[in-house]
Design an enzyme around this catalytic site. Sequence first.
Site, PDB file in Angstrom:
ATOM      1  N   TRP A 171     -17.690  17.266  12.204  1.00  0.00           N
ATOM      2  CA  TRP A 171     -16.848  16.822  11.090  1.00  0.00           C
ATOM      3  C   TRP A 171     -17.429  17.308   9.753  1.00  0.00           C
ATOM      4  CZ3 TRP A 171     -14.942  11.102  12.093  1.00  0.00           C
ATOM      5  CH2 TRP A 171     -14.326  11.063  13.355  1.00  0.00           C
ATOM      6  N   GLU A 214      -6.022  -3.664   0.903  1.00  0.00           N
ATOM      7  CA  GLU A 214      -6.213  -4.622   2.001  1.00  0.00           C
ATOM      8  C   GLU A 214      -7.511  -5.413   1.886  1.00  0.00           C
ATOM      9  OE1 GLU A 214      -5.179  -1.560   2.231  1.00  0.00           O
ATOM     10  OE2 GLU A 214      -3.778  -1.218   3.870  1.00  0.00           O
ATOM     11  N   THR A 220       0.855  -1.185   0.000  1.00  0.00           N
ATOM     12  CA  THR A 220       0.000   0.000   0.000  1.00  0.00           C
ATOM     13  C   THR A 220       0.892   1.236   0.000  1.00  0.00           C
ATOM     14  OG1 THR A 220      -0.070   0.085   2.391  1.00  0.00           O
ATOM     15  CG2 THR A 220      -1.817  -1.125   1.307  1.00  0.00           C
ATOM     16  N   LYS A 233     -12.231  18.971  11.202  1.00  0.00           N
ATOM     17  CA  LYS A 233     -12.993  19.079  12.443  1.00  0.00           C
ATOM     18  C   LYS A 233     -13.196  20.547  12.734  1.00  0.00           C
ATOM     19  CE  LYS A 233     -11.972  14.562  14.205  1.00  0.00           C
ATOM     20  NZ  LYS A 233     -11.177  13.674  15.025  1.00  0.00           N
TER      21      LYS A 233
HETATM   22  P1  AMP Z   1      -5.742   1.766  -2.315  1.00  0.00           P
HETATM   23  O1  AMP Z   1      -5.407   0.774  -1.288  1.00  0.00           O
HETATM   24  O2  AMP Z   1      -4.568   2.469  -2.898  1.00  0.00           O
HETATM   25  O3  AMP Z   1      -6.623   1.185  -3.360  1.00  0.00           O
HETATM   26  O4  AMP Z   1      -6.564   2.925  -1.625  1.00  0.00           O
HETATM   27  C1  AMP Z   1      -7.743   2.668  -0.912  1.00  0.00           C
HETATM   28  C2  AMP Z   1      -8.385   3.948  -0.488  1.00  0.00           C
HETATM   29  O5  AMP Z   1      -8.893   4.655  -1.612  1.00  0.00           O
HETATM   30  C3  AMP Z   1      -9.585   3.746   0.390  1.00  0.00           C
HETATM   31  O6  AMP Z   1      -9.241   3.486   1.721  1.00  0.00           O
HETATM   32  C4  AMP Z   1     -10.314   5.063   0.204  1.00  0.00           C
HETATM   33  O7  AMP Z   1      -9.752   6.086   1.008  1.00  0.00           O
HETATM   34  C5  AMP Z   1     -10.049   5.389  -1.240  1.00  0.00           C
HETATM   35  N1  AMP Z   1     -11.185   4.981  -2.074  1.00  0.00           N
HETATM   36  C6  AMP Z   1     -11.328   3.855  -2.780  1.00  0.00           C
HETATM   37  N2  AMP Z   1     -12.505   3.853  -3.447  1.00  0.00           N
HETATM   38  C7  AMP Z   1     -13.128   5.005  -3.130  1.00  0.00           C
HETATM   39  C8  AMP Z   1     -14.381   5.589  -3.482  1.00  0.00           C
HETATM   40  N3  AMP Z   1     -15.234   5.005  -4.325  1.00  0.00           N
HETATM   41  N4  AMP Z   1     -14.687   6.789  -2.942  1.00  0.00           N
HETATM   42  C9  AMP Z   1     -13.837   7.419  -2.096  1.00  0.00           C
HETATM   43  N5  AMP Z   1     -12.653   6.922  -1.737  1.00  0.00           N
HETATM   44  C10 AMP Z   1     -12.293   5.726  -2.253  1.00  0.00           C
END
Ligand code: AMP
Length: 554
Positions: free
Chosen positions: A451, A337, A192, A446
């Site tokens: 929020w 994850e 990640t 905040k």
């Molecule tokens: P990654 O592990 O790089 O795929 O990133 C995952 C993160 O992307 C998630 O924890 C979210 O913060 C963000 N994310 C994924 N899909 C969405 C979505 N449809 N809307 C908003 N945030 C998203």
Amino acid sequence: MRGLMQHGALTVDKILDHAARWHGGREVVTRSIEGPIVRTTYGQVHDRAKRLSNALLGLGVAPGDRVATLAWNSGRHMEAWYGIMGLGAVCHTLNPRLFPEQIAWIAADAGDRVLFVDLTFLPIVAAILPRVPSLEYVVVMTDPDHMPAFAPAGDAPHFKGLLCFETLVEEHSADASWGGFDEETACGLCYTSGTTGDPKGVLYSHRSNFLHTLITLQPDVMGLSQRDVILPVVPMFHANAWGVAFSAPATGAKMVMPGAKMDGASIHELLETEGVTFSAAVPTVWQMLLQHLQATNGQLTTLKKVVIGGAACPEMIIRAFHDDYGVEVVHAWGMTETSPVGTLSTMTEELAQLPYDQQMPYRLKQGRPPLGVELKLTDDEGARLPSDGTSFGHLKIRGSIIARAYFKGAGGEILDDEGFFDTGDVATIDARGFMQITDRAKDVIKSGGEWISTIEIETIAVCHPKAAMTAVIGVAHPKWDERPLLLVKLKPGETASPAEFLDFLAGKIAKWWTPDDVVFVDDIPLGATGKIDKKLIRQRMKDYVLPAVAATAS
Ligand code: AMP
């Protein structure tokens, strides 16, 4: 008493075995890095992947060893995946959009022994090789005619050689045995982006990938079928291309791989010439496609459904696909994850009866989990919050496709007492079960103890006709702690005043969420997985003071 059914270990080699046996003639089409469109079939992909397994065994790769890929979506990349995973080695997808230092760190942490690389990324390999002491062989994913001259920079005594993908395929037999190991065996590794601390590896098992495949095939998830033609724009190096390199062969759907060209014109050309029915990508890719279609008066004659995730999907994209091109958008949320599909905003029977406009608030949410995925919201102390659509809380997730620890124990214990993983996202869940991401926990504003969702303001503001991109961050305020600041990158040639954007937001968000200022910027930086890099924006804006605050201070 135990059941008396066969066990049948859930290992992913069985997916390609199935595709080759029952859909052997179905095509896998690639826009190759060398240029031409290359056509192959599941039968050939299977045969060539087995040859690669033998090649890897010949290089001394043993089950459990990490073999990396640094590659675009292509037929060859799929062959490498299955060749690695089939023999019980771990396929480690490296993200070429990271800085070479980060890639080197990740490859060294993973202990990668062999690296499959596209021609495009050879300069990265030259830069990282001396810093990855485990790396012995680099396989260039090309034919002998395109093999480069290559000299690794600096000192790399561990490096044993540069090999040609097609030569390895040519020289080895397809008589390799796959599987036969426990379904919990590690199968894939993906780091990640690591917003805090070093990047952490998510180690998928054969079982988790197999279950994820079955989950994504369901009609209310991705709903894929043998009759589909699938173009995954989302890269195989980012969260497994949302599982499509497993789910397409699992159904026998035709695959169309875009290679290195992901601009609007190139994607449109493939969608039309190959008869694509289903695709998946992050919102920025679809924005580029829609801009291309609008500029060229292009049409989408075969595309039926797109899954959009990775970042919040703005309303204008959902509407443009639906109203102008008759394409259904399914908004999805997930993370590395979570394998990665966690929720989808598929309409329920009740919502599907409503007029489209009334469905929109639900389509904009990230949606509901499929079978096998559980969600909960908690407050800062870990107490559960109600699903009332307004309580903001930490989004936590549990299930057999969710990580229970990071590679080599990085980050320590990551599950709570009930076995839930904290996603780091802040969300609401409404009475119908639709989850909505409001922020990353570290980005939420905040203000006066309440929020404010930066994502909600951003996705509305970006629908302003003059906006190319928008981002919202919290900035210090003496009375309210923090107040929202809207940053706007305008479309080329446009000019605008802050008031135009504030007027546009009026009535669409709570009044007290209204940004205290609007700043026009030349660039909104994106991170390696295509998400807005708010850490960098905050750094760039560190000296910014809200006009009202500056006025009271002077
Ligand atoms: P990654 O592990 O790089 O795929 O990133 C995952 C993160 O992307 C998630 O924890 C979210 O913060 C963000 N994310 C994924 N899909 C969405 C979505 N449809 N809307 C908003 N945030 C998203």
